[in-house]
Motif scaffolding. Sequence first.
Motif, PDB file in Angstrom:
ATOM      1  N   GLY A 139       0.794  -1.227   0.000  1.00  0.00           N
ATOM      2  CA  GLY A 139       0.000   0.000   0.000  1.00  0.00           C
ATOM      3  C   GLY A 139       0.825   1.275   0.000  1.00  0.00           C
ATOM      4  N   SER A 140       2.087   1.198   0.415  1.00  0.00           N
ATOM      5  CA  SER A 140       2.892   2.420   0.485  1.00  0.00           C
ATOM      6  C   SER A 140       3.426   2.840  -0.882  1.00  0.00           C
ATOM      7  CB  SER A 140       4.067   2.235   1.457  1.00  0.00           C
ATOM      8  OG  SER A 140       4.954   1.233   0.988  1.00  0.00           O
ATOM      9  N   THR A 141       3.535   1.881  -1.810  1.00  0.00           N
ATOM     10  CA  THR A 141       4.126   2.189  -3.115  1.00  0.00           C
ATOM     11  C   THR A 141       3.174   1.947  -4.276  1.00  0.00           C
ATOM     12  OG1 THR A 141       4.961  -0.071  -3.311  1.00  0.00           O
ATOM     13  CG2 THR A 141       6.442   1.550  -2.298  1.00  0.00           C
ATOM     14  N   GLY A 142       2.050   1.254  -3.997  1.00  0.00           N
ATOM     15  CA  GLY A 142       1.130   0.902  -5.068  1.00  0.00           C
ATOM     16  C   GLY A 142       1.684  -0.168  -5.978  1.00  0.00           C
ATOM     17  N   VAL A 143       2.470  -1.075  -5.403  1.00  0.00           N
ATOM     18  CA  VAL A 143       3.025  -2.196  -6.180  1.00  0.00           C
ATOM     19  C   VAL A 143       2.305  -3.489  -5.790  1.00  0.00           C
ATOM     20  CG1 VAL A 143       5.064  -3.667  -6.518  1.00  0.00           C
ATOM     21  CG2 VAL A 143       5.313  -1.176  -6.516  1.00  0.00           C
TER      22      VAL A 143
END
Length: 375
Positions: A139-143
């Motif tokens: 969730g922090s990088t959208g990966v």
Amino acid sequence: VATPNLRLTGPTPLPPQVREAQTRQMVSHRSAEFRALLSSVLARLAPLFGTADPVVAFTASGTGGMEASVLNCVRPGGRVLAVSIGHFGERFAQIARIWGAAVETWDVGWGSAADPDELARRIRAAGRLDAVLVTHNEGSTGVLNPLGPIAAAVRSETDALLIVDAVSSVGATEVRMDDWGIDVVVTASQKALMSPPGLALVAVGDRAGAVARSNPAPRFYFDFARMIAAARDGMTAYTPAVSVVYALDAALRIIEAEGAAAVFDRHRRHAAACRARGQKAGLRPCAPALHASPSVTAFALPAGIRAADVRQRLQAEHGVVVSQGRGSWKDSVIRVGHMGWTAADELDAAMDALGEVVGELGAGVDVASPLEANL
Ligand SMILES: Cc1ncc(COP(=O)(O)O)c(C=O)c1O
């Protein structure tokens, strides 16, 4: 006050049926009525995890489910490989470390996905392992990690338990726990499941259940065996977040009516639209297109524009609520949530507003400067 356009990475907006369901009067959580409801909710969640194994519900946020998995599946001193692709991967490693496991962290780097072949190599180099910890959707990088191939790499190299943080992916994309050979999958009520925060939902496979039963490590509330036994009778070991169970029942009806495949498709479409609109506004997605998350898109802001200013103006002037970056990305990254109950026009409106705010804030800075400068 107008309803805000809630584009957070969680909690996500509640559909009207879910809002209504959660206002229902309490019942005894030991009553036949509630036991039937909880049994139904847990059974209907299982397909979203891709499992025939039990799903249990702890009254906690997703992190509680992550901690529970470690407490039950790792013996103190056990050897753990933590695969970290960002903030939540670091958190999983930290939980295991604090718990007393011997943790080796593979720091893949923020903004990248884990490469399954490299993972296989690292597992071989690590020697005996008790557990491998993986984040599905960071969730922090959208990966979005390629979980199927990652699980295949783990299964081909080791008997260690594979424990997956799927907090921001269950309900947004396919998870095939049984087919892929995953032992524990953790999610939470307030993400793609369109319900209020309050329940950590954990699917526990046979092998993980067996390790938990023989694990002498101290734990009480978060004990898997006690929870699985209670779930067999349609109960939780302790008082559950009753209203969240009501909400999940209503949310699952919505998902069932649309069909899981259509829900996942919709997430992919929204993610692609969000990414394209952001790029048009001069924002750089933090994730490569191949590994773009269906639930969260993180954008690097042009150098000189602060995420806190963007967030504040979006909310004050447009009623759009987004998330900032985490950790060292806090000031330079904006994260837009599009999981769960997301209408295309709301997402479009949020992205138009984001483009406008970035344009205004960027008027004083050199937007053409290398965007990487901010990361
Ligand atoms: C991948 C992932 N793991 C864990 C969490 C933390 O969940 P919670 O805040 O419910 O504890 C999140 C929340 O954003 C997440 O996206």
